[in-house]
Scaffold this active site. Structure first.
Site, PDB file in Angstrom:
ATOM      1  N   HIS A 230      58.279  43.818  43.782  1.00  0.00           N
ATOM      2  CA  HIS A 230      58.326  43.127  44.845  1.00  0.00           C
ATOM      3  C   HIS A 230      59.072  43.899  46.098  1.00  0.00           C
ATOM      4  O   HIS A 230      60.259  43.227  46.507  1.00  0.00           O
ATOM      5  CB  HIS A 230      58.705  41.547  44.603  1.00  0.00           C
ATOM      6  CG  HIS A 230      58.066  40.959  45.965  1.00  0.00           C
ATOM      7  ND1 HIS A 230      57.336  39.458  45.902  1.00  0.00           N
ATOM      8  CD2 HIS A 230      57.859  41.129  47.200  1.00  0.00           C
ATOM      9  CE1 HIS A 230      56.957  39.219  46.833  1.00  0.00           C
ATOM     10  NE2 HIS A 230      57.187  40.077  47.958  1.00  0.00           N
TER      11      HIS A 230
ATOM     12  N   ARG B  13      50.114  38.898  47.432  1.00  0.00           N
ATOM     13  CA  ARG B  13      50.723  38.191  46.351  1.00  0.00           C
ATOM     14  C   ARG B  13      49.915  38.005  44.902  1.00  0.00           C
ATOM     15  O   ARG B  13      48.811  38.145  44.891  1.00  0.00           O
ATOM     16  CB  ARG B  13      50.535  36.598  46.816  1.00  0.00           C
ATOM     17  CG  ARG B  13      51.516  36.216  47.922  1.00  0.00           C
ATOM     18  CD  ARG B  13      53.104  35.986  47.600  1.00  0.00           C
ATOM     19  NE  ARG B  13      53.822  35.560  48.528  1.00  0.00           N
ATOM     20  CZ  ARG B  13      54.635  36.289  49.508  1.00  0.00           C
ATOM     21  NH1 ARG B  13      54.375  37.677  49.173  1.00  0.00           N
ATOM     22  NH2 ARG B  13      55.428  35.902  50.127  1.00  0.00           N
TER      23      ARG B  13
ATOM     24  N   GLU C 146      56.157  36.404  38.906  1.00  0.00           N
ATOM     25  CA  GLU C 146      57.323  37.216  39.099  1.00  0.00           C
ATOM     26  C   GLU C 146      58.632  36.561  39.287  1.00  0.00           C
ATOM     27  O   GLU C 146      58.687  35.104  39.805  1.00  0.00           O
ATOM     28  CB  GLU C 146      57.050  38.023  40.348  1.00  0.00           C
ATOM     29  CG  GLU C 146      56.994  37.084  41.673  1.00  0.00           C
ATOM     30  CD  GLU C 146      56.816  38.283  42.780  1.00  0.00           C
ATOM     31  OE1 GLU C 146      55.511  39.123  42.951  1.00  0.00           O
ATOM     32  OE2 GLU C 146      57.466  38.276  43.784  1.00  0.00           O
TER      33      GLU C 146
HETATM   34  C1  8YV Z   1      59.605  39.467  51.554  1.00  0.00           C
HETATM   35  C2  8YV Z   1      57.076  39.025  51.393  1.00  0.00           C
HETATM   36  O1  8YV Z   1      60.503  40.181  50.781  1.00  0.00           O
HETATM   37  O2  8YV Z   1      57.697  38.510  53.621  1.00  0.00           O
HETATM   38  C3  8YV Z   1      57.000  38.191  52.739  1.00  0.00           C
HETATM   39  O3  8YV Z   1      55.916  37.292  52.512  1.00  0.00           O
HETATM   40  O4  8YV Z   1      56.512  39.103  50.422  1.00  0.00           O
HETATM   41  C4  8YV Z   1      58.375  40.218  51.070  1.00  0.00           C
HETATM   42  O5  8YV Z   1      58.097  41.279  52.107  1.00  0.00           O
HETATM   43  C5  8YV Z   1      59.894  38.164  50.568  1.00  0.00           C
HETATM   44  O6  8YV Z   1      59.031  37.531  50.822  1.00  0.00           O
HETATM   45  C6  8YV Z   1      61.401  37.738  51.166  1.00  0.00           C
HETATM   46  O7  8YV Z   1      61.275  36.461  51.326  1.00  0.00           O
END
Ligand code: 8YV
Length: 321
Positions: A287, A240, A269
């Protein structure tokens, strides 16, 4: 026959996932994949018993309070739950679930891409070709850093961190890690534990961030921590953006203290700091950690398994609140 529960699905999902939703629930799908405003989300949720959410929704304490009239469960299509105020959900009796495990391989693959892309100047090289500016070759042209034989420090040896360690071992890297607690020998698989970041960082020729975004980890990777790295370290982040003090990272990329960074996530982002795009020593992705067909299906099915359990009166496997 009683009506299937109504599920507000905030984003467009893979066809197989929407198919199962349509078979088993009354889903309110988002065919246009439009980002709902908080007001729209709250208004639409008035007719739903469940929310199928992603990390693009900001489910604050105030939103949780307003959802609590009708929403019984929030099944997240994500492993990270930093977009949800879990304490507020608990207070209002809303069950919250996530999708662990299923995205570890895809995110680890992408982390290797960040490591290799940053180390071998992939973005810079590709841009040179696309701009039609590649006009020479010499023994000293675009030298990068070899990963084989280097030490990789991992902050957070959870499910994703463990797969990254396995993959990086395949590249001949020596794994060091810091975690809140030391793992057992099987999960450690030879990785060297450091009980503090003060001990891990000076060893980390490469550093991969894999800890969750919590109040404790915000700006964890700051100027002070960067100063502890070996000169010319390479840093990657697929966790993150909030974990990183972006001003400090940009300053270190400019000075060369950090030779290169591979980033998939950013504080604000999809808006990213102009400096990241302007620097030559960054390898940037939007991402994409879990963005494979296989994994997005698996995330959807895992979220659906959690929903099914709740509506069958059972404890969902991945309950986080
Ligand atoms: C996802 C992610 O694409 O799962 C997570 O926490 O950061 C990502 O891989 C995204 O969050 C989907 O909501």
């Amino acid at each position: 026959m009683s009506k299937n529960p109504t599920v507000l699905v905030t984003r467009k999902l893979p066809p197989a996932v929407e198919g199962r939703l349509t078979r088993d629930y009354e889903p309110h799908l988002n065919a246009q994949d439009r980002l709902y405003s908080t007001e729209e989300l709250i208004a639409l949720a008035k007719d739903a018993q469940a929310l199928f959410a992603t990390h693009t929704e900001h489910l604050s304490a105030d939103v949780m309070a307003q959802l609590s009239g009708t929403i019984k469960v929030i099944a997240n299509f994500s492993v990270g739950v930093d977009h949800c105020d879990l304490a507020a959900a608990k207070k209002h009796g809303i069950i919250v679930t996530n999708t662990p495990d299923v995205l570890a391989d895809a995110t680890a693959e992408l982390t290797m891409l960040l490591i290799l892309g940053a180390a071998r100047r992939a973005s810079e090289g590709e841009r040179l070709i696309r701009a039609r500016k590649w006009d020479t070759w010499s023994p000293m042209f675009m030298l990068g850093t070899q990963v084989t034989g280097k030490r990789l420090g991992i902050i957070g040896l959870g499910r994703i961190g463990q797969v990254v360690a396995q993959r990086a071992r395949g590249f001949g890297m020596e794994i060091h890690y810091h975690n809140r607690s030391r793992l057992d020998a099987a999960r450690e698989a030879g990785a060297l534990y450091h009980d503090t970041l003060d001990s891990l960082l000076p060893q980390s020729e490469f550093l991969a961030l894999h800890c969750p975004n919590t109040p404790d980890t915000q700006n964890l990777f700051n100027a002070e921590r960067i100063a502890q790295l070996p000169d010319g370290a390479i840093v990657v982040n697929s966790a993150r953006g909030n974990i990183v003090d972006e001003d400090a990272l940009i300053a270190a990329l400019r000075s060369g203290k950090i030779r290169a960074a591979g980033l998939d996530v950013y504080k604000d982002e999809p808006y990213i700091r102009r400096e990241f795009a302007e620097l030559d020593n960054t390898f940037l992705l939007p991402h994409l950690g879990s963005a494979t067909h296989e994994t997005r299906d698996a995330m959807g099915f895992r979220a659906l398994d959690n929903l099914d359990a709740v509506f069958a009166g059972q404890e969902p496997k991945d309950r986080v609140a």
